[in-house]
Design a protein around this motif. Structure first.
Motif, PDB file in Angstrom:
ATOM      1  N   HIS A 118     -10.240   6.511  -1.683  1.00  0.00           N
ATOM      2  CA  HIS A 118      -9.596   5.612  -2.651  1.00  0.00           C
ATOM      3  C   HIS A 118      -9.672   4.162  -2.176  1.00  0.00           C
ATOM      4  CE1 HIS A 118      -6.042   3.178  -3.764  1.00  0.00           C
ATOM      5  NE2 HIS A 118      -6.269   3.650  -4.978  1.00  0.00           N
ATOM      6  N   ASN A 119      -9.347   3.937  -0.902  1.00  0.00           N
ATOM      7  CA  ASN A 119      -9.324   2.570  -0.376  1.00  0.00           C
ATOM      8  C   ASN A 119     -10.721   1.948  -0.315  1.00  0.00           C
ATOM      9  OD1 ASN A 119      -6.623   2.963  -0.129  1.00  0.00           O
ATOM     10  ND2 ASN A 119      -6.528   2.820   2.093  1.00  0.00           N
ATOM     11  N   GLU A 120     -11.715   2.770  -0.006  1.00  0.00           N
ATOM     12  CA  GLU A 120     -13.094   2.263   0.025  1.00  0.00           C
ATOM     13  C   GLU A 120     -13.530   1.815  -1.373  1.00  0.00           C
ATOM     14  OE1 GLU A 120     -15.238   5.509   1.664  1.00  0.00           O
ATOM     15  OE2 GLU A 120     -14.460   5.213   3.714  1.00  0.00           O
ATOM     16  N   PHE A 130      -9.120  -4.778  -8.634  1.00  0.00           N
ATOM     17  CA  PHE A 130      -8.061  -4.831  -7.634  1.00  0.00           C
ATOM     18  C   PHE A 130      -7.964  -6.226  -7.035  1.00  0.00           C
ATOM     19  CE2 PHE A 130      -9.146  -0.352  -7.725  1.00  0.00           C
ATOM     20  CZ  PHE A 130      -7.921   0.290  -7.599  1.00  0.00           C
ATOM     21  N   ALA A 131      -6.722  -6.719  -6.888  1.00  0.00           N
ATOM     22  CA  ALA A 131      -6.510  -7.979  -6.182  1.00  0.00           C
ATOM     23  C   ALA A 131      -6.571  -7.706  -4.683  1.00  0.00           C
ATOM     24  CB  ALA A 131      -5.143  -8.563  -6.554  1.00  0.00           C
ATOM     25  N   LYS A 132      -6.899  -8.735  -3.918  1.00  0.00           N
ATOM     26  CA  LYS A 132      -7.003  -8.584  -2.469  1.00  0.00           C
ATOM     27  C   LYS A 132      -5.699  -8.059  -1.876  1.00  0.00           C
ATOM     28  CE  LYS A 132      -7.989 -11.133   1.779  1.00  0.00           C
ATOM     29  NZ  LYS A 132      -8.263 -12.476   2.377  1.00  0.00           N
ATOM     30  N   GLY A 133      -4.575  -8.586  -2.361  1.00  0.00           N
ATOM     31  CA  GLY A 133      -3.278  -8.149  -1.847  1.00  0.00           C
ATOM     32  C   GLY A 133      -3.023  -6.675  -2.104  1.00  0.00           C
ATOM     33  N   SER A 141      -0.633   1.194   3.679  1.00  0.00           N
ATOM     34  CA  SER A 141      -0.038   2.493   3.354  1.00  0.00           C
ATOM     35  C   SER A 141      -0.816   3.631   4.013  1.00  0.00           C
ATOM     36  CB  SER A 141      -0.007   2.703   1.834  1.00  0.00           C
ATOM     37  OG  SER A 141       0.851   1.771   1.227  1.00  0.00           O
ATOM     38  N   TYR A 142      -2.143   3.497   4.056  1.00  0.00           N
ATOM     39  CA  TYR A 142      -2.966   4.507   4.732  1.00  0.00           C
ATOM     40  C   TYR A 142      -2.583   4.607   6.208  1.00  0.00           C
ATOM     41  CZ  TYR A 142      -6.995   6.562   7.090  1.00  0.00           C
ATOM     42  OH  TYR A 142      -7.793   7.335   7.901  1.00  0.00           O
ATOM     43  N   LYS A 143      -2.446   3.458   6.850  1.00  0.00           N
ATOM     44  CA  LYS A 143      -2.080   3.437   8.272  1.00  0.00           C
ATOM     45  C   LYS A 143      -0.725   4.094   8.488  1.00  0.00           C
ATOM     46  CE  LYS A 143      -1.367   0.310  12.184  1.00  0.00           C
ATOM     47  NZ  LYS A 143      -0.034   0.885  12.522  1.00  0.00           N
ATOM     48  N   HIS A 144       0.241   3.802   7.616  1.00  0.00           N
ATOM     49  CA  HIS A 144       1.562   4.420   7.740  1.00  0.00           C
ATOM     50  C   HIS A 144       1.475   5.939   7.574  1.00  0.00           C
ATOM     51  CE1 HIS A 144       3.558   0.719   8.210  1.00  0.00           C
ATOM     52  NE2 HIS A 144       3.602   0.338   6.943  1.00  0.00           N
ATOM     53  N   THR A 145       0.662   6.390   6.619  1.00  0.00           N
ATOM     54  CA  THR A 145       0.515   7.825   6.389  1.00  0.00           C
ATOM     55  C   THR A 145      -0.107   8.499   7.607  1.00  0.00           C
ATOM     56  OG1 THR A 145       0.179   7.390   4.028  1.00  0.00           O
ATOM     57  CG2 THR A 145      -0.417   9.575   4.824  1.00  0.00           C
ATOM     58  N   ILE A 196      -2.237   8.442  -4.576  1.00  0.00           N
ATOM     59  CA  ILE A 196      -3.230   9.299  -3.913  1.00  0.00           C
ATOM     60  C   ILE A 196      -3.009  10.753  -4.331  1.00  0.00           C
ATOM     61  CG2 ILE A 196      -4.199   9.981  -1.689  1.00  0.00           C
ATOM     62  CD1 ILE A 196      -4.447   6.966  -2.471  1.00  0.00           C
ATOM     63  N   VAL A 197      -1.750  11.148  -4.434  1.00  0.00           N
ATOM     64  CA  VAL A 197      -1.415  12.507  -4.880  1.00  0.00           C
ATOM     65  C   VAL A 197      -1.894  12.729  -6.308  1.00  0.00           C
ATOM     66  CG1 VAL A 197       0.499  14.068  -5.438  1.00  0.00           C
ATOM     67  CG2 VAL A 197       0.534  12.754  -3.307  1.00  0.00           C
ATOM     68  N   ARG A 198      -1.717  11.718  -7.177  1.00  0.00           N
ATOM     69  CA  ARG A 198      -2.162  11.841  -8.572  1.00  0.00           C
ATOM     70  C   ARG A 198      -3.677  12.025  -8.656  1.00  0.00           C
ATOM     71  NH1 ARG A 198       1.373   7.452  -9.858  1.00  0.00           N
ATOM     72  NH2 ARG A 198      -0.458   6.123 -10.225  1.00  0.00           N
ATOM     73  N   ILE A 199      -4.404  11.347  -7.774  1.00  0.00           N
ATOM     74  CA  ILE A 199      -5.857  11.510  -7.738  1.00  0.00           C
ATOM     75  C   ILE A 199      -6.216  12.953  -7.386  1.00  0.00           C
ATOM     76  CG2 ILE A 199      -7.956  10.872  -6.470  1.00  0.00           C
ATOM     77  CD1 ILE A 199      -6.756   8.054  -6.177  1.00  0.00           C
TER      78      ILE A 199
END
Length: 404
Positions: A118-120, A130-133, A141-145, A196-199
């Motif tokens: 998703h992030n890629e 998508f905005a940069k922010g 969020s990925y890092k936290h997960t 991510i869960v919805r995906i």
């Protein structure tokens, strides 16, 4: 058998799915806390020789002794693996037991692999969809997960079918107790993870929604804004350090225009337009939402632009104002507030709220105009920024003086 008190192990055959030679594969199903996995035990038997009740081959059948011994060995291996996992303080799940028993991982989609994909894609679409922010927020969020999975499960990743409601509840607890996040910050991170869960659900990679019975609700927070007196105190304060003076200028410019930090940082000459009457305007899509902000540049803001218009370092970068990082800006703003005797936790975002409330509404700017200036898609969003202050109430109530 020691170690298997909380684990249910079932050996069975699928009588309706026989092999070409008429035999049935023997399967093992492992259940822990209502989670389960099943896989082939790499043994086959004639259906008539299998006892569903005893979960083993009937004694009078050929190879009964060898197959039953193999199944007993299977149970002993499960007990041994569970003891090892308990010693290593690793949470035991059916999927993990399967991986250890088979000696390899099934090529199944995992939580972090879906998140990475998703992030890629989001990074490829940065500036388009998508905005940069937003991209940076999902990467955080990925890092936290990833950190949470290591902390809670002592593993590098989890299969999607290990994702359940308990995972979400533990993740929320992790944010609030380990990372010391406030309720609203925790909720925002969980909403990112929910996408991510919805995906996974939409693609059929996940059968049950772990968020099905979980509702998100943000706590109402009173936004910090400056009064007209406080704004004037910052404007008139003599600041001898150039860097601090620049931070003050950028903050004031945002108070006069309503621009968010990410938008003032990327403000360029092409965003400025002078109309036929000689008035200066800013037309700029917001970095966060791509909504167009239409901003009339008042004289105070124009003077700040003119102050920096001949700076070579800004011209080389193609930007209009010397904006530091958000972290540095906020650090200097706290110092400025202290110097001005302002006992409020001000930040770069305080400027946006100050514009909506003090600069705009208190000077009778209609809410619809405030919304257009801020680049909001609806009035409801603007109402969160603009506060009905005592000054505004007083000004409107004075219109009733003498009528009653």
């Amino acid at each position: 058998m020691r170690g298997l008190e909380h684990v249910k192990i079932l050996f069975f055959i699928k009588r309706t799915k026989l092999l070409k030679n008429g035999e049935a594969a023997i399967f093992v199903r492992i259940t822990i806390n209502q989670e389960r996995t099943e896989f082939a035990a790499k043994k086959t038997i004639r259906p008539k020789h299998w006892s569903d009740i005893q979960q083993k081959v009937r004694k009078n059948a050929p190879e009964a002794e060898a197959i039953n011994a193999s199944l007993d060995h299977f149970k002993k291996r499960i007990a041994s693996i569970m003891e090892y996992l308990a010693y290593e303080e690793i949470e035991v799940t059916p999927r993990l037991l399967q991986e250890k028993l088979l000696g390899k991982k099934e090529q199944k989609r995992t939580i972090l692999s879906v998140f990475r994909e998703h992030n890629e894609n989001a990074r490829k679409l940065m500036g388009i969809d998508f905005a940069k922010g937003t991209v940076e927020r999902y990467e955080t969020s990925y890092k936290h997960t990833k950190d949470f999975i290591r902390w809670r499960y002592k593993r590098e990743d989890l299969a999607l079918d290990e994702l359940n409601q308990q995972f979400v509840k533990d993740y929320e607890l992790y944010f609030k107790t380990v990372r010391h996040c406030a309720h609203n910050s925790t909720t925002k991170y969980l909403k990112n993870f929910k996408k991510i869960v919805r995906i996974a659900l939409a693609n059929g990679w996940l059968k049950k929604d772990p968020f099905a019975s979980i509702k998100f609700k943000l706590n109402q927070v009173d936004a910090v804004y400056l009064t007209d007196t406080e704004l004037e105190a910052i404007r008139q304060k003599e600041l001898r350090i150039e860097r601090v003076d620049q931070v003050r200028d950028i903050f004031l410019f945002c108070c006069y225009t309503g621009l968010a930090f990410s938008d003032v940082k990327t403000l360029k000459p092409e965003h400025l337009t002078t109309d036929k009457d000689g008035f200066l305007w800013i037309y700029k899509k917001r970095q966060k939402t791509q909504q167009m902000s239409t901003i009339f540049v008042i004289d105070a803001a124009r003077r700040l632009l003119e102050k920096y218009q001949d700076k070579p370092e800004l011209q080389d970068k193609g930007i209009l104002l010397p904006v530091l990082s958000n972290q540095k800006m906020n650090s200097y703003l706290k110092e400025i507030a202290d110097l001005c005797g302002i006992e409020k936790p001000i930040s770069t975002h305080t400027a946006r709220h100050t514009f909506a409330t003090t600069v705009a509404l208190e000077n009778d700017m209609p809410l619809e105009v405030v919304s257009k200036t801020l680049g909001h898609s609806n009035i409801k969003m603007t109402q969160r920024y603009a506060r009905t202050t005592e000054n505004l109430i007083k000004k409107n109530m004075q219109k009733l003086a003498g009528r009653y």
